[in-house]
Motif scaffolding. Structure first.
Motif, mmCIF file in Angstrom:
data_model
loop_
_atom_site.group_PDB
_atom_site.id
_atom_site.type_symbol
_atom_site.label_atom_id
_atom_site.label_comp_id
_atom_site.label_asym_id
_atom_site.label_seq_id
_atom_site.Cartn_x
_atom_site.Cartn_y
_atom_site.Cartn_z
ATOM 1 N N ARG A 447 28.159 58.795 19.810
ATOM 2 C CA ARG A 447 28.955 58.768 21.040
ATOM 3 C C ARG A 447 30.269 58.022 20.828
ATOM 4 N NH1 ARG A 447 30.175 55.781 25.506
ATOM 5 N NH2 ARG A 447 29.230 53.909 24.583
ATOM 6 N N VAL A 448 30.186 56.862 20.166
ATOM 7 C CA VAL A 448 31.400 56.086 19.892
ATOM 8 C C VAL A 448 32.341 56.886 18.989
ATOM 9 C CG1 VAL A 448 32.299 54.000 18.802
ATOM 10 C CG2 VAL A 448 30.246 53.880 20.229
ATOM 11 N N LEU A 449 31.776 57.533 17.975
ATOM 12 C CA LEU A 449 32.591 58.356 17.079
ATOM 13 C C LEU A 449 33.256 59.493 17.851
ATOM 14 C CD1 LEU A 449 33.544 58.928 14.206
ATOM 15 C CD2 LEU A 449 31.430 60.231 13.831
ATOM 16 N N GLY A 450 32.529 60.057 18.818
ATOM 17 C CA GLY A 450 33.088 61.123 19.638
ATOM 18 C C GLY A 450 34.257 60.651 20.483
ATOM 19 N N ILE A 451 34.151 59.435 21.047
ATOM 20 C CA ILE A 451 35.251 58.881 21.837
ATOM 21 C C ILE A 451 36.499 58.731 20.974
ATOM 22 C CG2 ILE A 451 36.044 56.811 23.039
ATOM 23 C CD1 ILE A 451 33.146 56.453 24.023
ATOM 24 N N ALA A 452 36.325 58.198 19.770
ATOM 25 C CA ALA A 452 37.468 58.030 18.859
ATOM 26 C C ALA A 452 38.023 59.383 18.425
ATOM 27 C CB ALA A 452 37.038 57.217 17.644
ATOM 28 N N ALA A 453 37.135 60.355 18.184
ATOM 29 C CA ALA A 453 37.590 61.694 17.808
ATOM 30 C C ALA A 453 38.374 62.333 18.950
ATOM 31 C CB ALA A 453 36.399 62.566 17.432
ATOM 32 N N GLY A 454 37.937 62.092 20.192
ATOM 33 C CA GLY A 454 38.666 62.603 21.347
ATOM 34 C C GLY A 454 40.075 62.034 21.426
ATOM 35 N N ASN A 455 40.217 60.747 21.117
ATOM 36 C CA ASN A 455 41.553 60.143 21.080
ATOM 37 C C ASN A 455 42.438 60.844 20.049
ATOM 38 O OD1 ASN A 455 40.715 58.273 22.974
ATOM 39 N ND2 ASN A 455 40.320 56.662 21.464
ATOM 40 N N LEU A 456 41.847 61.163 18.910
ATOM 41 C CA LEU A 456 42.600 61.824 17.839
ATOM 42 C C LEU A 456 43.007 63.234 18.250
ATOM 43 C CD1 LEU A 456 43.472 60.970 14.987
ATOM 44 C CD2 LEU A 456 41.433 62.116 14.107
ATOM 45 N N VAL A 457 42.097 63.957 18.891
ATOM 46 C CA VAL A 457 42.400 65.308 19.356
ATOM 47 C C VAL A 457 43.546 65.271 20.365
ATOM 48 C CG1 VAL A 457 41.515 67.252 20.701
ATOM 49 C CG2 VAL A 457 40.111 66.250 18.886
ATOM 50 N N ALA A 458 43.491 64.313 21.294
ATOM 51 C CA ALA A 458 44.541 64.211 22.303
ATOM 52 C C ALA A 458 45.880 63.826 21.685
ATOM 53 C CB ALA A 458 44.140 63.179 23.361
#
Length: 526
Positions: A447-458
């Motif tokens: 979940r934490v990795l997903g949050i950081a990945a979402g920041n990168l996508v944005a």
């Protein structure tokens, strides 16, 4: 006026096509002049185009006419380039192909064994090496435990010894011939133990590789060498959450590797180069008859296997945790190992080995390997193992940043006053993920990795997120679900299609080998 073909298959263009071609060439020459490209550079670039197409064509090969059509070069230029490649031992005939008119076309192929590179993944606690040929095929593999905190000299000595053991193991194993595992490991370990005394011959015209003094006993532990046909070479297929595996994509810029020379085909196993033909009734490759022995009688088994010659070694690529200066091959404050700050790893290892050495972050090397292997467009490779980092490929190019320090993905702060991180900050994604992993909560780590990945996508508007590293490969479905769920929710809120997520092997050692090979094919940055 329409174009036509002569009996020899040479295209005779119509007037309009001819003028368009001339205009295009004038534009290319002007652009080259504006960019300061000289004639040798253009020649090297053209050679790279041809050699890249040979590599992509595989064992089936490609004709000179097809090479001319695909590169836009004249048939005469292609003939000169392929002639040089054949003289250098980099290309060979692969048969003939039926033609629509005239004589059958000769088909050419790349000679993969004309050059090799060693790829090294130097992690905080482990060392993995692969020997890769020009086609990108792994022909040998070696691994050992290592402690990155044991000191630069000890670690460099260990890496140098393992490089020699890998190359020597390939020669002893006959490029994939394997005996018992015990014999293979014993040979490799014996080589590692003496790596300060011997040199590894790097092939015709290449310098010898001096491996340097032996590694300290406390640096390396379990070791092993795996030939290419061993059942322990792992399957590289991986699960996917959305799209299928990509097609193979082109590499592009290659000058002939140094030291690769043309030569006669190798003799049969057990026959030394230049040996006379066997007597009648004796098969090629059979051991010589002892004096007084009956001709054709079965001789006693040999006491040793005749080793294959060591492969022509073009260089060594090393990938390890950052941050570091890729251009100069100098390490910065490697997270958790500040004593490496300022160490010139490229020069130190190159001096010890005597071959070119390239150094890059582990995530960049993995991203480069993925791009060369066929991943297209813009993607991020997120690696979760002993640390957390990212390799960024934007529009097909590995982006390292102005100081080659881009991709320190694990050190974005997502929790103010969170747990301390080895980088000196608090609440970093890496610290949160590794803390969750340490207590066995992989779902929270995902979940934490997903949050950081979402920041990168944005931030970067990338097309694809790829997950790898030992933690991810240990529980791929957990991380696919966790990261995918966060990205799906973000896309739903934004009214956008979700960004696909896949797990990949993250073969960092293979990517490290491409630090040497890819520039030869014009893919230094993919």
């Amino acid at each position: 006026m329409s174009g036509r073909r002569t009996g020899g298959g040479v295209r005779v263009a119509g007037e309009g096509a001819r003028k368009a071609g001339e205009a295009r060439k004038v534009g290319e020459v002007r652009a080259a002049a504006d960019a300061g490209v000289n004639l040798p550079a253009l020649r090297s670039h053209n050679t790279a185009l041809v050699l890249d197409l040979l590599r992509r064509a595989g064992v089936e090969g490609i004709s000179r006419l097809e090479l001319a059509e695909r590169t836009g070069l004249t048939p005469q230029a292609v003939s000169k380039i392929t002639g040089r490649l054949r003289d250098a031992g980099l290309a060979a005939e692969a048969g003939r192909r039926a033609s629509t008119g005239g004589k059958p076309r000769t088909v050419l192929r790349l000679v993969p064994e004309a050059g090799h590179a060693v790829g090294v993944h130097l992690d905080r606690d482990a060392l993995r090496l692969v020997l890769v040929n020009l086609a990108g095929t792994v022909v040998g593999e070696r691994y050992t435990d290592v402690d990155l905190g044991a000191g630069a000299e000890a670690v460099v000595a260990a890496v140098a010894g393992e490089v020699e053991a890998l190359v020597d193991g390939w020669a002893r194993g006959g490029g994939g011939r394997s005996g018992t595992d015990a014999d293979t490991d014993a040979d490799a370990d014996a080589t590692a133990a003496r790596h300060g005394a011997d040199a590894v011959t790097a092939g015709p015209g290449a310098d010898a590789v001096a491996a340097g003094p032996g590694a300290d006993a406390d640096v390396s532990g379990r070791t092993g060498w795996t030939p290419v046909n061993s059942p322990t070479v792992r399957d590289r297929s991986t699960p996917s959450r959305t799209d299928p595996a990509p097609e193979a994509a082109p590499p592009t810029d290659l000058a002939p590797p140094p030291g690769a020379t043309a030569g006669p085909p190798p003799p049969p196993p057990g026959v030394a180069a230049g040996s006379p033909p066997p007597p009648p009734g004796v098969a090629a490759g059979s051991p010589a008859q002892a004096p007084g022995a009956t001709p054709g009688a079965t001789p006693a088994p040999p006491t040793a296997v005749t080793p294959f010659p060591p492969p022509p070694l073009l260089g060594v690529g090393v990938a390890l945790p950052g941050p570091l200066d890729h251009t100069r091959g100098v390490l910065h404050r490697v997270t958790g190992f500040a004593e490496w700050d300022g160490f010139p790893l490229r020069d130190a290892l190159g001096e010890r080995l005597g071959v070119p050495v390239a150094v890059d972050k582990d995530t960049n090397a993995a991203a480069l390997g993925l791009a060369v292997a066929g991943e297209r467009g813009s993607f991020a490779y997120l690696h979760l193992g002993t640390g957390l980092g990212a390799g960024l490929v934007i529009d097909g190019v590995v982006r390292r940043g102005a100081r080659t320090a881009a991709g320190e993905f694990g050190h974005q702060v997502v929790q103010l006053d969170g747990p301390p991180c080895d980088c000196g900050d608090r609440g970093c994604v890496e610290a949160l993920c590794l803390t969750a992993v340490s207590r066995g909560d992989l779902a929270e780590a995902a979940r934490v990795l997903g949050i950081a990945a979402g920041n990168l996508v944005a931030l970067l508007d990338i097309d694809l997120v790829l997950l790898g590293g030992r933690t991810v490969t240990g529980a791929p479905e957990v991380f696919l679900r966790g990261v995918g769920a966060v990205l799906d929710e973000r896309a739903r809120r934004a009214g956008e299609p979700p960004v696909p997520v896949r797990t990949v092997p993250g073969d960092i050692a293979e990517g490290a080998a491409q630090l040497v090979l890819a520039p030869l094919f014009g893919r230094a940055d993919a």
